[in-house]
Design a protein around this motif. Structure first.
Motif, PDB file in Angstrom:
ATOM      1  N   LEU A 281      43.138  33.182  55.416  1.00 52.65           N
ATOM      2  CA  LEU A 281      44.401  33.736  54.956  1.00 52.65           C
ATOM      3  C   LEU A 281      45.070  32.835  53.922  1.00 52.65           C
ATOM      4  CD1 LEU A 281      45.572  34.825  58.497  1.00 52.65           C
ATOM      5  CD2 LEU A 281      45.205  36.420  56.605  1.00 52.65           C
ATOM      6  N   SER A 282      44.992  31.516  54.111  1.00 57.15           N
ATOM      7  CA  SER A 282      45.644  30.586  53.184  1.00 57.15           C
ATOM      8  C   SER A 282      45.092  30.733  51.774  1.00 57.15           C
ATOM      9  CB  SER A 282      45.451  29.143  53.659  1.00 57.15           C
ATOM     10  OG  SER A 282      45.977  28.943  54.943  1.00 57.15           O
ATOM     11  N   GLY A 283      43.762  30.690  51.636  1.00 55.82           N
ATOM     12  CA  GLY A 283      43.146  30.793  50.325  1.00 55.82           C
ATOM     13  C   GLY A 283      43.325  32.159  49.705  1.00 55.82           C
ATOM     14  N   ALA A 284      43.195  33.213  50.517  1.00 54.44           N
ATOM     15  CA  ALA A 284      43.336  34.567  49.991  1.00 54.44           C
ATOM     16  C   ALA A 284      44.762  34.819  49.514  1.00 54.44           C
ATOM     17  CB  ALA A 284      42.943  35.576  51.065  1.00 54.44           C
ATOM     18  N   LYS A 285      45.734  34.335  50.258  1.00 53.37           N
ATOM     19  CA  LYS A 285      47.143  34.489  49.853  1.00 53.37           C
ATOM     20  C   LYS A 285      47.394  33.791  48.520  1.00 53.37           C
ATOM     21  CE  LYS A 285      51.811  33.333  51.542  1.00 53.37           C
ATOM     22  NZ  LYS A 285      52.109  32.137  50.738  1.00 53.37           N
ATOM     23  N   LEU A 286      46.879  32.575  48.353  1.00 55.69           N
ATOM     24  CA  LEU A 286      47.092  31.839  47.108  1.00 55.69           C
ATOM     25  C   LEU A 286      46.403  32.527  45.940  1.00 55.69           C
ATOM     26  CD1 LEU A 286      48.307  29.462  45.639  1.00 55.69           C
ATOM     27  CD2 LEU A 286      46.365  28.058  46.399  1.00 55.69           C
ATOM     28  N   CYS A 287      45.172  32.998  46.142  1.00 63.19           N
ATOM     29  CA  CYS A 287      44.472  33.733  45.076  1.00 63.19           C
ATOM     30  C   CYS A 287      45.284  34.946  44.640  1.00 63.19           C
ATOM     31  CB  CYS A 287      43.094  34.175  45.552  1.00 63.19           C
ATOM     32  SG  CYS A 287      41.868  32.863  45.712  1.00 63.19           S
ATOM     33  N   GLY A 288      45.792  35.693  45.613  1.00 65.36           N
ATOM     34  CA  GLY A 288      46.578  36.877  45.294  1.00 65.36           C
ATOM     35  C   GLY A 288      47.850  36.544  44.545  1.00 65.36           C
ATOM     36  N   GLU A 289      48.510  35.480  44.953  1.00 66.09           N
ATOM     37  CA  GLU A 289      49.762  35.101  44.302  1.00 66.09           C
ATOM     38  C   GLU A 289      49.523  34.620  42.869  1.00 66.09           C
ATOM     39  OE1 GLU A 289      52.226  33.839  48.351  1.00 66.09           O
ATOM     40  OE2 GLU A 289      51.108  32.325  47.214  1.00 66.09           O
ATOM     41  N   ILE A 290      48.454  33.857  42.656  1.00 67.82           N
ATOM     42  CA  ILE A 290      48.126  33.403  41.297  1.00 67.82           C
ATOM     43  C   ILE A 290      47.832  34.600  40.397  1.00 67.82           C
ATOM     44  CG2 ILE A 290      46.392  32.187  39.917  1.00 67.82           C
ATOM     45  CD1 ILE A 290      46.140  30.200  42.263  1.00 67.82           C
ATOM     46  N   ALA A 291      47.015  35.520  40.901  1.00 71.41           N
ATOM     47  CA  ALA A 291      46.652  36.692  40.099  1.00 71.41           C
ATOM     48  C   ALA A 291      47.881  37.533  39.766  1.00 71.41           C
ATOM     49  CB  ALA A 291      45.616  37.529  40.846  1.00 71.41           C
ATOM     50  N   LYS A 292      48.752  37.763  40.754  1.00 70.59           N
ATOM     51  CA  LYS A 292      49.959  38.562  40.508  1.00 70.59           C
ATOM     52  C   LYS A 292      50.859  37.892  39.483  1.00 70.59           C
ATOM     53  CE  LYS A 292      52.362  40.670  43.582  1.00 70.59           C
ATOM     54  NZ  LYS A 292      53.170  41.007  44.773  1.00 70.59           N
ATOM     55  N   ALA A 293      51.040  36.579  39.626  1.00 70.95           N
ATOM     56  CA  ALA A 293      51.908  35.857  38.698  1.00 70.95           C
ATOM     57  C   ALA A 293      51.364  35.883  37.275  1.00 70.95           C
ATOM     58  CB  ALA A 293      52.083  34.415  39.161  1.00 70.95           C
ATOM     59  N   SER A 294      50.055  36.082  37.132  1.00 74.59           N
ATOM     60  CA  SER A 294      49.420  36.121  35.809  1.00 74.59           C
ATOM     61  C   SER A 294      49.323  37.536  35.253  1.00 74.59           C
ATOM     62  CB  SER A 294      48.024  35.500  35.891  1.00 74.59           C
ATOM     63  OG  SER A 294      48.098  34.164  36.335  1.00 74.59           O
ATOM     64  N   GLY A 295      49.833  38.490  35.996  1.00 74.55           N
ATOM     65  CA  GLY A 295      49.830  39.864  35.517  1.00 74.55           C
ATOM     66  C   GLY A 295      48.613  40.674  35.875  1.00 74.55           C
ATOM     67  N   LEU A 296      47.712  40.121  36.692  1.00 80.50           N
ATOM     68  CA  LEU A 296      46.544  40.882  37.127  1.00 80.50           C
ATOM     69  C   LEU A 296      46.912  41.791  38.295  1.00 80.50           C
ATOM     70  CD1 LEU A 296      43.606  38.296  37.093  1.00 80.50           C
ATOM     71  CD2 LEU A 296      44.319  39.873  35.292  1.00 80.50           C
ATOM     72  N   GLY A 297      46.160  42.876  38.441  1.00 80.62           N
ATOM     73  CA  GLY A 297      46.301  43.732  39.598  1.00 80.62           C
ATOM     74  C   GLY A 297      45.505  43.195  40.776  1.00 80.62           C
ATOM     75  N   LEU A 298      45.822  43.687  41.960  1.00 77.09           N
ATOM     76  CA  LEU A 298      45.134  43.264  43.177  1.00 77.09           C
ATOM     77  C   LEU A 298      44.502  44.459  43.867  1.00 77.09           C
ATOM     78  CD1 LEU A 298      47.742  40.830  44.828  1.00 77.09           C
ATOM     79  CD2 LEU A 298      45.909  40.278  43.219  1.00 77.09           C
ATOM     80  N   LEU A 299      43.276  44.264  44.330  1.00 76.24           N
ATOM     81  CA  LEU A 299      42.623  45.170  45.257  1.00 76.24           C
ATOM     82  C   LEU A 299      42.413  44.422  46.565  1.00 76.24           C
ATOM     83  CD1 LEU A 299      39.799  46.770  43.048  1.00 76.24           C
ATOM     84  CD2 LEU A 299      42.013  47.784  43.630  1.00 76.24           C
ATOM     85  N   GLY A 300      42.421  45.134  47.672  1.00 77.68           N
ATOM     86  CA  GLY A 300      42.152  44.525  48.968  1.00 77.68           C
ATOM     87  C   GLY A 300      40.776  44.934  49.455  1.00 77.68           C
ATOM     88  N   GLY A 301      40.073  43.994  50.080  1.00 77.45           N
ATOM     89  CA  GLY A 301      38.732  44.305  50.574  1.00 77.45           C
ATOM     90  C   GLY A 301      38.405  43.526  51.825  1.00 77.45           C
ATOM     91  N   GLY A 302      37.279  43.878  52.418  1.00 77.83           N
ATOM     92  CA  GLY A 302      36.795  43.194  53.609  1.00 77.83           C
ATOM     93  C   GLY A 302      35.284  43.165  53.616  1.00 77.83           C
ATOM     94  N   LEU A 303      34.727  42.506  54.612  1.00 74.91           N
ATOM     95  CA  LEU A 303      33.274  42.372  54.744  1.00 74.91           C
ATOM     96  C   LEU A 303      32.823  42.986  56.070  1.00 74.91           C
ATOM     97  CD1 LEU A 303      32.884  38.675  53.476  1.00 74.91           C
ATOM     98  CD2 LEU A 303      32.539  40.772  52.189  1.00 74.91           C
ATOM     99  N   THR A 304      33.260  44.201  56.326  1.00 75.48           N
ATOM    100  CA  THR A 304      32.995  44.916  57.587  1.00 75.48           C
ATOM    101  C   THR A 304      33.392  44.079  58.798  1.00 75.48           C
ATOM    102  OG1 THR A 304      30.643  44.257  57.797  1.00 75.48           O
ATOM    103  CG2 THR A 304      31.110  46.268  56.568  1.00 75.48           C
ATOM    104  N   GLU A 305      34.550  43.391  58.699  1.00 73.19           N
ATOM    105  CA  GLU A 305      35.059  42.683  59.872  1.00 73.19           C
ATOM    106  C   GLU A 305      35.429  43.674  60.970  1.00 73.19           C
ATOM    107  OE1 GLU A 305      36.138  40.030  56.331  1.00 73.19           O
ATOM    108  OE2 GLU A 305      36.265  42.175  56.797  1.00 73.19           O
ATOM    109  N   SER A 306      35.512  43.163  62.177  1.00 68.84           N
ATOM    110  CA  SER A 306      35.976  43.963  63.301  1.00 68.84           C
ATOM    111  C   SER A 306      37.479  44.196  63.161  1.00 68.84           C
ATOM    112  CB  SER A 306      35.672  43.250  64.615  1.00 68.84           C
ATOM    113  OG  SER A 306      36.538  42.135  64.792  1.00 68.84           O
ATOM    114  N   ARG A 307      38.061  44.821  64.182  1.00 73.73           N
ATOM    115  CA  ARG A 307      39.490  45.130  64.116  1.00 73.73           C
ATOM    116  C   ARG A 307      40.362  43.871  64.116  1.00 73.73           C
ATOM    117  NH1 ARG A 307      39.877  49.417  68.874  1.00 73.73           N
ATOM    118  NH2 ARG A 307      38.410  47.901  69.755  1.00 73.73           N
ATOM    119  N   LEU A 308      39.833  42.746  64.581  1.00 74.02           N
ATOM    120  CA  LEU A 308      40.577  41.486  64.527  1.00 74.02           C
ATOM    121  C   LEU A 308      40.806  41.071  63.072  1.00 74.02           C
ATOM    122  CD1 LEU A 308      41.772  38.983  65.958  1.00 74.02           C
ATOM    123  CD2 LEU A 308      39.466  37.987  65.916  1.00 74.02           C
TER     124      LEU A 308
END
Length: 373
Positions: A281-308
């Protein structure tokens, strides 16, 4: 809040259907899906759970390497440490497991990072999002994943997505490149009006990606995800100049440094935020914040994780205000997992409950059932 114990559970979760990307199968009903759960316990008896989903099809980390790293290197590092020092523990893990092109073993570390957040949030009696001063309640729209080499099957899945109330589809291509456009045309015909995300998982070279991208533009696709090899940022930048469909990077972006490099090279219009690949969560949050601050859009994804993992990811995506339907696809493929209670998941959306931590309770009975020796 000192960490007293670290338990690592390698699991094989049952699958109800196979899942394939352009690089091959990442799980099927005969062998199941490799997952790793991590349980952290502090001196007061509070517990936090985390998950990661390794596969040799999308990175060098395997079930075996993740378990070995966690048990023999990360666990001794964590014992006796303060659980609330997430930043400090992340720095220690990154020093202890050396990196290469990105931080070493990010998928293994993601399970620990998620468990730390869950432990802290449960102790404070707030949802994960509350740790970031956000609401842990609300709805996150999901995309309907279509992964097939058959246009007829693709059409049937597209109709199901529409009927079940999904607002977007995520279509895998490159499984059989000769059929790619037939598959996409079938989806567009039977699910018009839905957000149309096309994911190549690195299937193409530049000339093929240009041809495909121009066809996607005519078809009305909303985003073309990871058409070229992960390391080919310059190729993605050139592709952006030649086609009109927005380009999203997934396998190319594993860390905040990768995000910055993609921005510098103008290699994409969007990045795909994934908790597991970005070290938690820490790294993903920072990546998202950097991209947003730079004007990039965000998509959300997963790697077939369970419901957790799905619940943890959904809270982060809600915090990052990702509005497009996100690809949290575990429920499409998993027949069961160890989670007992879980936020509401229906009608193409997950409705966050506001319960402490991830909002999930884990069954030790099912952990025992699915543990892979």
């Amino acid at each position: 809040m000192i960490i007293k114990d670290v338990d690592v559970y390698p699991l094989r979760l049952p699958m109800k259907q196979s899942f394939a990307i352009s690089g091959g199968k990442v799980g099927d009903p005969s062998s199941g899906a490799p997952h790793v759960y991590v349980k952290l316990t502090d001196e007061a008896g509070h517990v936090g759970w985390g998950e990661c989903r390794p596969s040799h099809r999308w990175s060098y980390e395997t079930l075996e390497s993740v378990v070995s790293t966690l048990r023999h290197y990360i666990k001794p590092l964590l014992l006796g440490q303060p659980a609330e020092d997430v930043q400090g523990l992340t720095a220690q893990m990154n020093r202890h497991i050396a990196g290469g092109q990105s931080a070493g073993q990010p998928i293994a570390k993601a399970a620990v990072d998620m468990a730390l957040h869950d432990l802290i949030a449960r102790r404070r009696q707030v949802p994960l999002a509350g740790l970031w001063l956000s609401s842990g309640q609300g709805a996150v729209n999901l995309s309907y994943l279509i992964s097939t080499a058959s246009p007829d099957e693709a059409a049937a899945h597209a109709m199901a997505a529409k009927e079940q109330g999904y607002l977007g589809v995520d279509v895998k291509i490159g499984l059989n490149p000769a059929k790619d456009m037939e598959i996409l045309e079938a989806v567009k015909q039977h699910a018009p009006g839905l957000f149309f995300r096309v994911d190549a998982n690195q299937a193409y070279d530049l000339p093929a990606a240009v041809r495909t991208g121009k066809a996607l533009e005519r078809l009305g696709v909303d985003v073309f995800e990871q058409p070229l090899a992960a390391g080919n940022l310059l190729g993605h930048a050139e592709l952006r100049r030649k086609i009109g469909v927005p380009i999203a990077l997934d396998e190319s972006v594993w860390s905040p440094g990768d995000t910055l490099q993609a921005i510098r090279l103008e290699a994409c219009d969007m990045i795909v935020v994934k908790v597991t690949k970005m070290g938690g969560l820490s790294g993903a949050k920072l990546c998202g914040e950097i991209a947003k601050a730079s004007g990039l859009g965000l998509l959300g994804g997963g790697l077939t994780e369970s419901r957790l993992g799905l619940s943890a990811s959904a809270q982060l995506f809600h915090h990052l205000q990702i509005r497009t339907p996100v690809d949290l696809n575990g429920p499409f493929f998993l027949a069961d997992d160890p989670v007992e209670s879980f936020p509401d998941l229906q009608d193409g959306a997950i409705r966050l409950s506001g319960r402490p931590g991830t909002g999930c309770d884990v069954s030790m009975h099912k952990i025992d059932r699915y543990t892979y020796a």
